[in-house]
Scaffold this motif. Structure first.
Motif, mmCIF file in Angstrom:
data_model
loop_
_atom_site.group_PDB
_atom_site.id
_atom_site.type_symbol
_atom_site.label_atom_id
_atom_site.label_comp_id
_atom_site.label_asym_id
_atom_site.label_seq_id
_atom_site.Cartn_x
_atom_site.Cartn_y
_atom_site.Cartn_z
ATOM 1 N N LYS A 39 0.845 -1.206 0.000
ATOM 2 C CA LYS A 39 0.000 0.000 0.000
ATOM 3 C C LYS A 39 0.879 1.255 0.000
ATOM 4 O O LYS A 39 1.928 1.284 0.656
ATOM 5 C CB LYS A 39 -0.889 0.006 1.255
ATOM 6 N N ILE A 94 1.974 2.898 3.290
ATOM 7 C CA ILE A 94 2.964 2.102 4.038
ATOM 8 C C ILE A 94 4.342 2.232 3.383
ATOM 9 O O ILE A 94 5.354 2.403 4.064
ATOM 10 C CB ILE A 94 2.505 0.624 4.137
ATOM 11 N N GLN A 132 2.552 -5.767 7.321
ATOM 12 C CA GLN A 132 1.885 -5.399 6.057
ATOM 13 C C GLN A 132 1.565 -6.636 5.201
ATOM 14 O O GLN A 132 0.776 -6.566 4.277
ATOM 15 C CB GLN A 132 2.674 -4.338 5.285
ATOM 16 N N LEU A 163 -2.343 -7.629 5.363
ATOM 17 C CA LEU A 163 -3.426 -6.725 4.956
ATOM 18 C C LEU A 163 -4.427 -7.444 4.068
ATOM 19 O O LEU A 163 -5.612 -7.132 4.088
ATOM 20 C CB LEU A 163 -2.842 -5.516 4.214
ATOM 21 N N ASP A 164 -3.927 -8.408 3.290
ATOM 22 C CA ASP A 164 -4.858 -9.126 2.413
ATOM 23 C C ASP A 164 -4.920 -10.612 2.728
ATOM 24 O O ASP A 164 -5.398 -11.412 1.928
ATOM 25 C CB ASP A 164 -4.522 -8.882 0.935
ATOM 26 N N GLU A 172 -1.763 2.414 9.759
ATOM 27 C CA GLU A 172 -3.105 1.806 9.871
ATOM 28 C C GLU A 172 -3.001 0.292 10.021
ATOM 29 O O GLU A 172 -3.717 -0.477 9.387
ATOM 30 C CB GLU A 172 -3.977 2.198 8.663
ATOM 31 N N LEU A 173 -2.036 -0.120 10.859
ATOM 32 C CA LEU A 173 -1.806 -1.560 11.071
ATOM 33 C C LEU A 173 -2.059 -1.964 12.532
ATOM 34 O O LEU A 173 -1.699 -3.071 12.934
ATOM 35 C CB LEU A 173 -0.362 -1.916 10.701
ATOM 36 N N ILE A 211 -3.468 -5.336 13.487
ATOM 37 C CA ILE A 211 -2.692 -6.530 13.098
ATOM 38 C C ILE A 211 -1.507 -6.746 14.038
ATOM 39 O O ILE A 211 -0.866 -7.784 14.037
ATOM 40 C CB ILE A 211 -2.218 -6.372 11.625
#
Ligand code: SAM
Length: 194
Positions: A2, A5, A69, A72-73, A99-100, A103
């Motif tokens: 992203k 990131i 990261q 994320l998916d 925005e992690l 996680i």
């Protein structure tokens, strides 16, 4: 990766290099992994389909962001351990910017205590980048909490070989593990638990 990131990792990479060249005191340095070490960890996590990652040594969260990261998916979580208040404040801010936060779990305290209190075989990837004097002491518990058929990666084995010589010897002599040092960043010891 992203865009936000990628931009943050670039910013943190420059910040860490500038900061560490200007600070004399070890505890004020960020001591971040290199960018290619981040890529390396990322490839290993994805290809091994790791889901429950433990990082020992957060600093300001640069390497943690590289680890997190990946999730994320796909499903997965990173637990990271740090005892320095100032670095924890910086890391939490960086996780928010990336925005992690959902996680990553940051455990504030001594890594040895945390590791000792974990159940057997719960992590399927461990990244060790902390106080090298403790690695021999932590080894038994780190191995205990790592799932079979999983990897542990240890940073700085080329940059600080003397400090980890004994640790490497013990790992190399273990019949329960395959291990290899690869020339990525500051030198990565790859330990595969059979
Ligand atoms: C090399 S730095 C980690 C760098 C980070 N992995 C990165 O690449 O962005 C090591 C960190 O481990 C932390 N540390 C050292 N001993 C520790 C311990 N016993 N428990 C928790 N954290 C510790 C230090 O405060 C330091 O921030």
């Amino acid at each position: 990766m992203k865009k936000n990131i990628e931009l943050l990792l670039n910013e943190l990479e420059s910040f860490g290099l500038n900061n560490d060249s200007n600070k004399q005191e070890g505890r004020l340095k960020m001591k971040n992994i290199t960018k290619d070490t981040g890529e390396f960890l990322s490839i290993l996590i994805k290809s091994n389909k790791a889901k429950n990652v433990l990082e020992v040594g957060t600093s300001n969260g640069y390497s943690t962001i590289w680890l997190a990261q990946n999730f994320l998916d796909s499903e997965g979580h990173v637990t990271t351990l740090e005892f320095d208040d100032n670095k924890i404040t910086m890391a939490l801010d960086n996780f928010k910017r990336a925005e992690l936060e959902s996680i990553i779990s940051l455990h504030h305290g001594d890594a040895g205590e945390f590791i000792k209190n974990q159940d057997d075989q719960i992590f399927d990837f461990i990244f060790l980048d902390s106080d090298r004097k403790q690695y021999l002491i932590w080894w038994e518990d780190l191995n205990r909490i790592l799932k079979p058929n999983s990897l542990m990666i240890v940073d700085n084995v080329n940059s600080h070989r003397q400090e980890v010589d004994k640790f490497i010897e013990i790992v190399k002599n273990s019949e329960a593990h395959n291990s290899l040092i690869v020339d990525v960043g500051k030198g990565q010891l790859m330990i595969f638990k059979k």
